[in-house]
Design a protein around this motif. Sequence first.
Motif, short mmCIF file in Angstrom:
data_model
loop_
_atom_site.label_atom_id
_atom_site.label_comp_id
_atom_site.label_asym_id
_atom_site.label_seq_id
_atom_site.Cartn_x
_atom_site.Cartn_y
_atom_site.Cartn_z
N TRP A 1 -1.54 -23.68 30.98
CA TRP A 1 -0.74 -22.71 31.73
C TRP A 1 -1.50 -21.41 31.94
O TRP A 1 -1.36 -20.78 32.98
CB TRP A 1 0.63 -22.47 31.09
CG TRP A 1 0.66 -21.90 29.71
CD1 TRP A 1 0.83 -22.60 28.55
CD2 TRP A 1 0.53 -20.52 29.32
NE1 TRP A 1 0.81 -21.75 27.47
CE2 TRP A 1 0.64 -20.47 27.90
CE3 TRP A 1 0.34 -19.33 30.01
CZ2 TRP A 1 0.55 -19.27 27.19
CZ3 TRP A 1 0.25 -18.14 29.30
CH2 TRP A 1 0.37 -18.12 27.90
N TRP A 2 -2.31 -21.00 30.96
CA TRP A 2 -3.09 -19.77 31.11
C TRP A 2 -4.09 -19.92 32.25
O TRP A 2 -4.20 -19.06 33.13
CB TRP A 2 -3.80 -19.42 29.80
CG TRP A 2 -4.54 -18.11 29.85
CD1 TRP A 2 -5.78 -17.89 30.39
CD2 TRP A 2 -4.07 -16.85 29.39
NE1 TRP A 2 -6.11 -16.56 30.28
CE2 TRP A 2 -5.08 -15.90 29.66
CE3 TRP A 2 -2.91 -16.43 28.75
CZ2 TRP A 2 -4.96 -14.56 29.33
CZ3 TRP A 2 -2.80 -15.09 28.41
CH2 TRP A 2 -3.81 -14.18 28.70
N HIS A 3 -4.80 -21.04 32.26
CA HIS A 3 -5.82 -21.25 33.29
C HIS A 3 -5.21 -21.51 34.66
O HIS A 3 -5.80 -21.14 35.68
CB HIS A 3 -6.78 -22.36 32.87
CG HIS A 3 -7.69 -21.92 31.77
ND1 HIS A 3 -8.87 -21.29 32.02
CD2 HIS A 3 -7.54 -21.95 30.42
CE1 HIS A 3 -9.45 -20.96 30.87
NE2 HIS A 3 -8.66 -21.35 29.89
N ASP A 4 -4.05 -22.14 34.70
CA ASP A 4 -3.40 -22.43 35.99
C ASP A 4 -2.71 -21.23 36.61
O ASP A 4 -2.65 -21.12 37.84
CB ASP A 4 -2.37 -23.56 35.82
CG ASP A 4 -3.01 -24.92 35.59
OD1 ASP A 4 -4.24 -25.05 35.75
OD2 ASP A 4 -2.26 -25.85 35.21
N HIS A 5 -2.16 -20.31 35.79
CA HIS A 5 -1.29 -19.27 36.35
C HIS A 5 -1.61 -17.83 35.94
O HIS A 5 -1.01 -16.91 36.47
CB HIS A 5 0.17 -19.57 35.98
CG HIS A 5 0.59 -20.94 36.37
ND1 HIS A 5 0.70 -21.34 37.68
CD2 HIS A 5 0.90 -22.03 35.62
CE1 HIS A 5 1.07 -22.60 37.73
NE2 HIS A 5 1.20 -23.04 36.49
N VAL A 6 -2.53 -17.64 34.99
CA VAL A 6 -2.89 -16.29 34.56
C VAL A 6 -4.33 -15.96 34.95
O VAL A 6 -4.58 -15.01 35.70
CB VAL A 6 -2.66 -16.10 33.04
CG1 VAL A 6 -3.09 -14.70 32.60
CG2 VAL A 6 -1.21 -16.38 32.65
N ALA A 7 -5.28 -16.73 34.46
CA ALA A 7 -6.70 -16.46 34.72
C ALA A 7 -6.97 -16.46 36.22
O ALA A 7 -6.67 -17.42 36.92
CB ALA A 7 -7.56 -17.52 34.02
N GLY A 8 -7.51 -15.35 36.70
CA GLY A 8 -7.84 -15.23 38.12
C GLY A 8 -6.66 -14.93 39.02
O GLY A 8 -6.84 -14.68 40.20
N GLN A 9 -5.43 -14.96 38.49
CA GLN A 9 -4.25 -14.69 39.31
C GLN A 9 -3.53 -13.41 38.89
O GLN A 9 -2.88 -12.77 39.70
CB GLN A 9 -3.27 -15.85 39.22
CG GLN A 9 -3.80 -17.10 39.87
CD GLN A 9 -2.74 -18.17 39.93
OE1 GLN A 9 -1.59 -17.88 40.28
NE2 GLN A 9 -3.10 -19.38 39.60
N ALA A 10 -3.63 -13.07 37.61
CA ALA A 10 -2.96 -11.86 37.09
C ALA A 10 -4.00 -10.95 36.47
O ALA A 10 -5.01 -11.42 35.93
CB ALA A 10 -1.92 -12.25 36.04
N ASP A 11 -3.76 -9.66 36.55
CA ASP A 11 -4.56 -8.71 35.79
C ASP A 11 -4.03 -8.81 34.36
O ASP A 11 -2.82 -8.78 34.14
CB ASP A 11 -4.38 -7.30 36.33
CG ASP A 11 -4.92 -7.18 37.74
OD1 ASP A 11 -6.14 -7.12 37.89
OD2 ASP A 11 -4.11 -7.15 38.68
N VAL A 12 -4.93 -8.94 33.40
CA VAL A 12 -4.53 -9.15 32.01
C VAL A 12 -4.89 -7.93 31.18
O VAL A 12 -6.02 -7.44 31.24
CB VAL A 12 -5.20 -10.41 31.42
CG1 VAL A 12 -4.87 -10.57 29.95
CG2 VAL A 12 -4.80 -11.64 32.21
N ILE A 13 -3.92 -7.46 30.42
CA ILE A 13 -4.15 -6.36 29.48
C ILE A 13 -4.11 -6.95 28.09
O ILE A 13 -3.06 -7.40 27.62
CB ILE A 13 -3.08 -5.26 29.64
CG1 ILE A 13 -3.10 -4.73 31.08
CG2 ILE A 13 -3.32 -4.14 28.63
CD1 ILE A 13 -1.84 -4.01 31.48
N ALA A 14 -5.28 -7.00 27.47
CA ALA A 14 -5.37 -7.52 26.10
C ALA A 14 -4.95 -6.39 25.16
O ALA A 14 -5.48 -5.28 25.23
CB ALA A 14 -6.79 -7.97 25.80
N LEU A 15 -3.98 -6.67 24.32
CA LEU A 15 -3.43 -5.65 23.43
C LEU A 15 -4.17 -5.61 22.10
O LEU A 15 -4.58 -6.65 21.58
CB LEU A 15 -1.94 -5.91 23.18
CG LEU A 15 -1.07 -5.91 24.43
CD1 LEU A 15 0.35 -6.32 24.08
CD2 LEU A 15 -1.09 -4.55 25.09
#
Length: 196
Positions: free
Chosen positions: A135-149
Motif C-alpha cells: 500500500w505504501w508503494h502503490d499509494h504513498v511513494a511518489g504520490q504524496a509528500d511524506v513528512i517523516a516524524l
Amino acid sequence: MALARGEGTIKSYAILAVALKVTPRIVRRKGYAACHSSKDQTWQTPAPLLDAILVAASREDFDLDPCSPAGDGPVPALTRWTEADDGLGRIWRGLVFVNPPYSRSLPKWVAKCASEADAGAVVIGLVPSRTDTRWWHDHVAGQADVIALKGRLKFGGGTSSAPFPSAIAVWGDSRLAERIASTLPGSWLIPARIVA
C-alpha cells in the motif's frame, strides 16, 4: 525473586503482596496490540500534532474527518464520519484529515486518500511508516509528500509511545506539506516528486 528479574506473574505478584500485607492492585492499561490488529481502532491523534497541522494550514478546522472514532471525535472538523457513516464509500471534499484504522482495512483507506486527492481534495493522512508494504508503494511513494516524524507518537488513550514510527502523508498540496514539516521539530520532508 522472579519479580525482581522481570519474570514474575500475576500469581507471584499476589503472593508477594500477601507476604507484605498489602492489597494487590492490578490495573489494566490500554496497550498497543490494537495497532497490529482489528480489535480496537480508537487510537486518537495527539492534539499537539493536530494543532501544528492546522497552524500550518492557517485553519481552525479541517473540512472532513472521514474516520472519526465518534461523532464528537478529537479532530477539529466541520464534518466527522464514524464507522457507521462509511467514509470509504463517500466522496471527500476540501481539506481532509485522516487517521485511518491501523487494521487490515488500512490499505483501502490509503488508496481512498490518493483517489480523493486525484479528484480535488487535499488529504492529510497520519499513517504508520511502513515503507515495506504494497500500500505504501502503490499509494504513498511518489504520490504524496511524506513528512517523516521524529520519534514515536503517543496516541491518545495509550500509556506509552507507539511501537512503530509514524509519518504524515499529504496528497494534493506540496506547499502545505512544506509548511507542516516546518512546524514539526526534527521532522523531514520527502517530496512526492523531485523537480530538477
